[in-house]
Design an enzyme around this catalytic site. Structure first.
Site, short mmCIF file in Angstrom:
data_model
loop_
_atom_site.label_atom_id
_atom_site.label_comp_id
_atom_site.label_asym_id
_atom_site.label_seq_id
_atom_site.Cartn_x
_atom_site.Cartn_y
_atom_site.Cartn_z
N HIS A 35 0.77 -1.29 -0.08
CA HIS A 35 -0.07 -0.09 0.06
C HIS A 35 0.76 1.27 -0.13
CE1 HIS A 35 -3.76 -2.15 1.68
NE2 HIS A 35 -3.41 -2.64 0.48
N GLU B 51 1.20 3.84 2.03
CA GLU B 51 1.93 4.04 3.30
C GLU B 51 3.40 3.28 3.53
OE1 GLU B 51 -2.59 4.11 4.56
OE2 GLU B 51 -1.24 3.13 2.99
N CYS C 262 -5.62 1.38 6.47
CA CYS C 262 -6.16 0.21 6.80
C CYS C 262 -5.82 -0.42 8.22
CB CYS C 262 -5.98 -0.79 5.81
SG CYS C 262 -4.04 -1.78 5.34
N CYS D 134 -1.69 -1.20 7.56
CA CYS D 134 -0.91 0.04 7.46
C CYS D 134 -0.60 0.68 8.79
CB CYS D 134 -1.10 0.94 6.16
SG CYS D 134 -1.08 0.23 4.62
N ARG E 283 -13.82 3.67 -22.06
CA ARG E 283 -14.11 2.15 -21.91
C ARG E 283 -12.81 1.48 -20.92
NH1 ARG E 283 -16.43 0.14 -27.74
NH2 ARG E 283 -18.25 1.35 -27.68
N ASP F 292 -26.80 -2.99 -33.67
CA ASP F 292 -25.45 -2.52 -33.97
C ASP F 292 -24.42 -3.63 -34.04
OD1 ASP F 292 -26.96 -0.23 -33.64
OD2 ASP F 292 -25.98 0.61 -31.96
N ARG G 27 -10.62 -0.02 -28.83
CA ARG G 27 -9.84 -0.32 -30.07
C ARG G 27 -8.98 1.24 -30.54
NH1 ARG G 27 -14.73 -1.72 -30.50
NH2 ARG G 27 -15.55 -0.12 -31.89
N GLU H 28 -24.12 2.29 -22.36
CA GLU H 28 -23.88 2.94 -23.55
C GLU H 28 -24.99 2.76 -24.50
OE1 GLU H 28 -20.57 2.39 -26.16
OE2 GLU H 28 -18.96 3.28 -24.80
#
Length: 351
Positions: free
Chosen positions: A51, A53, A78, A87, A192, A208, A215, A290
């Protein structure tokens, strides 16, 4: 900006370096300061690894300096054993006397316990420096743990006169209307790559034949999700090509295949809460929806959204499929090479 805000801002900048690599953990940065100088810093670089820290403390060459230093961190340290030791224990071990925290960690395994442990050890703790900015950075993490669902982003493009597409039938071979410009399209692919999952409804999938992959930029493909009640998507469609993990919600039982998981839900009752429950169980912290209009409107009606990103192009078509309806005011308006990008936030607090 005072000194505490300055160092917390540096924590946030460090934390951002872990974006895309630490989920389902939060993004965390840590700075250690002594006499106005940074003597150590670090951030959470990868899920399962050290982590922030830990990395910051280990970066300090002379550990004796830690007993006089101040540790800044954007999220409560944590206090439990997970992939790594607590931590908070490490901070106590090195006798760091002052700790400044951006915001409390609302994850049930932490949620104030880290702060309590530090204070019981005699450490001077301050909480709430740049709190709003710290919460915004980890909005996906907080939404997942507080609302038991992913952070939901609605995304669509519409013409200047309010249409999302031309009118097409499911057996129509005509391609969908290209509304946005190349820069907006690239930005959509970047989004995305930043989220864990992406979803469309059955009608959009049929009309579609989308790939729902990254991409136009580099990055990891999100988990593809589609609702297909009767499993009527043609087998040659991209969503069934097993090229990347895909989740299909249907009304019947169907054996899963590599990269193609089928989940049965009850389509005769509200399906979105069922889907959210499954995604939460799979530790999916973010979802971008979407299309099309019907499924986006269903998310809006249910109050199951946190952010909406709406492209408005200059072109008009006079007749078509109405764009989703959102009763909210944009918090941001950007110009993307001629396209307008409106950003909305759901501040209603429901669900």
């Amino acid at each position: 900006m005072d000194l505490q805000q300055k160092y917390m801002q540096h924590c946030l900048e460090l934390a951002k370096k872990g974006f895309g690599n630490v989920a389902p953990n939060p993004m965390v940065g840590c700075v250690i300061v002594l006499d106005g100088e940074i003597i150590g810093e670090g951030y959470h670089q990868q899920y399962g690894k050290a982590h922030a820290e830990v990395n910051a403390i280990h970066s300090v060459k002379d550990k004796t300096l830690l007993t006089k230093a101040t540790l800044y961190v954007n999220l409560e340290p944590c206090s439990h054993f997970g992939k790594t030791p607590p931590c908070a224990d490490l901070i106590i071990e090195y006798k760091i006397p002052y700790v400044v925290i951006g915001t409390i960690d609302t994850f049930s395994e932490v949620s104030g316990r880290g702060i309590e442990k530090l204070m019981k050890a005699g450490i001077d703790v301050k909480v709430g420096v740049l709190e709003d900015e710290c919460k915004e950075l980890n909005k996906r993490f907080f939404t997942f743990h507080e609302k038991k669902r992913p952070y939901v982003i609605l995304k669509w493009a519409q013409t200047a006169d309010g249409f999302i597409d031309i009118i097409r039938a499911e057996n129509d071979l005509e391609k969908p209307l290209q509304i946005t410009n190349a820069a907006s399209n690239q930005l959509s692919h970047e989004w995305r790559s930043e989220e864990q999952a992406i979803m469309v409804g059955k009608r959009t999938a049929m009309l579609d034949n989308p790939q729902l992959t990254v991409r136009n930029t580099s990055g990891k493909n999100p988990l593809r999700i589609v609702t297909d009640r009767n499993l009527s998507l043609p087998p040659h469609y991209y969503l069934l090509d097993q090229s990347t993990p895909t989740l299909i919600f249907s009304s019947g039982d169907h054996a899963s295949e590599p990269n193609l998981e089928y989940v049965k839900i009850d389509f005769d009752t509200k399906i979105l809460p069922q889907i959210m429950k499954v995604l939460h169980a799979k530790c999916i912290q973010s979802l971008i929806v979407e299309g099309g209009t019907q499924i986006i409107n269903s998310f809006i009606a249910a109050g199951l959204w946190d952010e909406a990103r709406v492209f408005i192009a200059q072109k008009s078509i006079e007749e078509g499929v109405n764009a989703p309806l959102l009763d909210a005011k944009p918090v941001e308006n950007r110009n993307i090479e001629g396209d307008h990008l409106l950003i909305y936030k759901n501040v209603s607090g429901i669900k």
